[in-house]
Enzyme design. Structure first.
Site, PDB file in Angstrom:
ATOM      1  CD  GLU A   1     -15.935 -26.881  51.068  1.00  0.00           C
ATOM      2  OE1 GLU A   1     -16.234 -27.895  51.711  1.00  0.00           O
ATOM      3  OE2 GLU A   1     -15.925 -26.853  49.811  1.00  0.00           O
TER       4      GLU A   1
ATOM      5  CD  GLU B   1     -20.387 -28.230  52.932  1.00  0.00           C
ATOM      6  OE1 GLU B   1     -19.870 -29.062  52.146  1.00  0.00           O
ATOM      7  OE2 GLU B   1     -20.546 -27.022  52.646  1.00  0.00           O
TER       8      GLU B   1
END
Length: 454
Positions: free
Chosen positions: A174, A356
């Site tokens: 991220e 995720e």
């Protein structure tokens, strides 16, 4: 007795070779912040800055995974999973970010990888999950152009010890959070609030990704190489042209700002034009290094962005009755299908991992049990939409639930619980939630199945 949880229509079979796992990150679970030669990270500093983290909490102890790793791996194995995704802490391996390597830090990850393999599971490594060595931040961090070379050297250091025992290496987790939350909004470490610095950091992260992939390719590694992005379906608040224009811009700034460099070697022109004078003086030709052949793209999905003409993005529409997590995020399983099918249309790769996917809820232990039916429902509905995307032709090879266990949730401290395993932070007792039992039983049934078409 099979734990079923909330009932619904059956989910079609997954391929027998599908990867089933859980994910964690170093600072959120390891603890042992100042043991065995580990250097300070930007999160150690940020947590000690008054008012930055709820309750002044830190990751100093967290889940004590550094000392309890073997039992935690036994726990993962007991769930019948075949993969574990974890991150390596840069300051544990190279305490000053560059220069002398900490043998004890590498030894820890060496033992961890051996332990994963010994239990019949695959190790999936993330090289950077937000814990930059403080010594590098003191030199400008991700805003320093030399960081791309420091990161590549660090990647080679990790690979030099773990090698091809690892199934995959992801360069970043991220990067939008690193650049936007860390350098613009200031809600994450290092807590800087400057748009121009944030854009410069995002540029250097892209260069660092490319340099690291190049360096690892030169080692003739057999491990898969990729990166992990947090991505969102973006919806306009209405069909008003101004709302739709705002949604397109949000998509460019949040999603395509990180996809386009990796797949096309450029930043999206819509966002570049929007930033205007705030854009730092960067060599856009050099950005081509970010475009390296990837073996996989990791996708982190939690919610959709809902955007109105005032430029505000929200975690889903403000509709009464919408199911939301403890983070206030809309529960929107269909978004995973939408995201994956759109992604594969615009940025096709040979393999995706859902690296995720999960939710925080206000979990409570009652009578030794955690009845988290909302999380069971979340997992089941998202896996159903994932299978639907695969049926539509998206080559998804694995799913990692976030997270294995409750942990340090960054600026929220320990107030938000994302785990499928409950952690009592006073005693470090681990307790399987109903979601862990459901996931175990679901995976067990799928792993026993015969191969099916993707």
């Amino acid at each position: 007795m099979t734990h079923t949880g909330p009932q619904s229509a059956p989910i079609p079979p997954f391929p027998a070779d599908f990867t089933w796992g859980v994910a964690t990150s170093a600072y959120q679970i390891e603890g042992a912040a100042f043991e065995d030669g580990r250097g300070p990270s930007i999160w150690d500093t940020y947590c000690r800055t008054p008012g930055k983290v709820l309750g002044g909490e830190t990751g100093d102890v967290a889940c004590d995974h550094y000392h309890r790793w073997a039992a935690d791996l036994d726990l993962i194995q007991s769930l019948n999973l075949n993969a574990y995704r974890f991150s390596v802490a840069w300051p544990r391996v190279v305490p000053q970010g560059r220069g002398p390597v900490n043998k004890a830090g590498l030894d820890f990850y060496d033992r961890l990888v051996d332990g994963i393999l010994a239990r019949g599971m695959q190790p999936h490594v993330t090289l950077y999950h937000w814990d930059l060595p403080q010594a590098l931040q003191d030199q400008g961090g991700w805003a320093n152009p030399d960081v791309q070379h420091w990161f590549a050297e660090y990647a080679l250091t990790v690979y030099g010890r773990l090698g091809d025992r690892v199934a995959s290496y992801a360069t970043f987790n991220e990067p939008w959070c690193t650049a936007e939350l860390g350098y613009h909004v200031g809600r994450h470490a290092p807590g800087i609030q400057d748009l121009r610095t944030s854009l410069l950091a995002s540029y250097h992260i892209q260069l660092a990704h490319g340099r690291a992939v190049q360096a690892l390719r030169e080692q003739n590694t057999t491990a898969e190489l990729g990166t992990v992005l947090n991505l969102y379906p973006v919806d306009a608040a209405s069909d008003d042209p101004e709302d739709e224009a705002a949604a397109r811009l949000a998509d460019a700034k949040i999603n395509r700002w990180y996809l386009d460099p990796v797949f096309r070697g450029v930043f999206p022109s819509l966002a570049v034009e929007h930033y205007g004078a705030a854009m730092p003086d960067v060599d856009l030709a050099a950005l081509a290094v970010a475009r390296q052949p990837l073996d996989f793209l990791g996708v982190n999905y939690y919610f959709r962005q809902w955007v109105s003409r005032d430029g505000v993005s929200r975690a889903g529409p403000p509709t009464p009755g919408t199911e939301r997590t403890a983070m206030g995020w809309e529960v929107y399983p269909e978004g995973l299908y939408r995201l994956l099918t759109d992604l594969h249309r615009d940025y096709p790769v040979k393999k995706y991992y859902i690296t995720e996917n999960g939710a925080a809820f206000d979990d409570q232990i009652v009578g030794g049990e955690v009845r988290d039916e909302a999380r069971v429902r979340y997992l089941r509905t998202h896996l159903s939409e994932l299978r639907r995307a695969m049926h539509a032709g998206v080559p998804v090879a694995g799913y990692f639930a976030w997270s294995l266990m409750d942990n340090f949730e960054w600026a929220f401290g320990y107030s938000k619980r994302f785990g499928i395993v409950h952690v009592d932070y006073d005693t470090q007792q681990r307790t399987l939630k109903d979601s862990a039992k459901w996931y175990r039983d679901f995976v067990t049934g799928r792993r026993a199945a015969r191969p099916v078409a993707r």
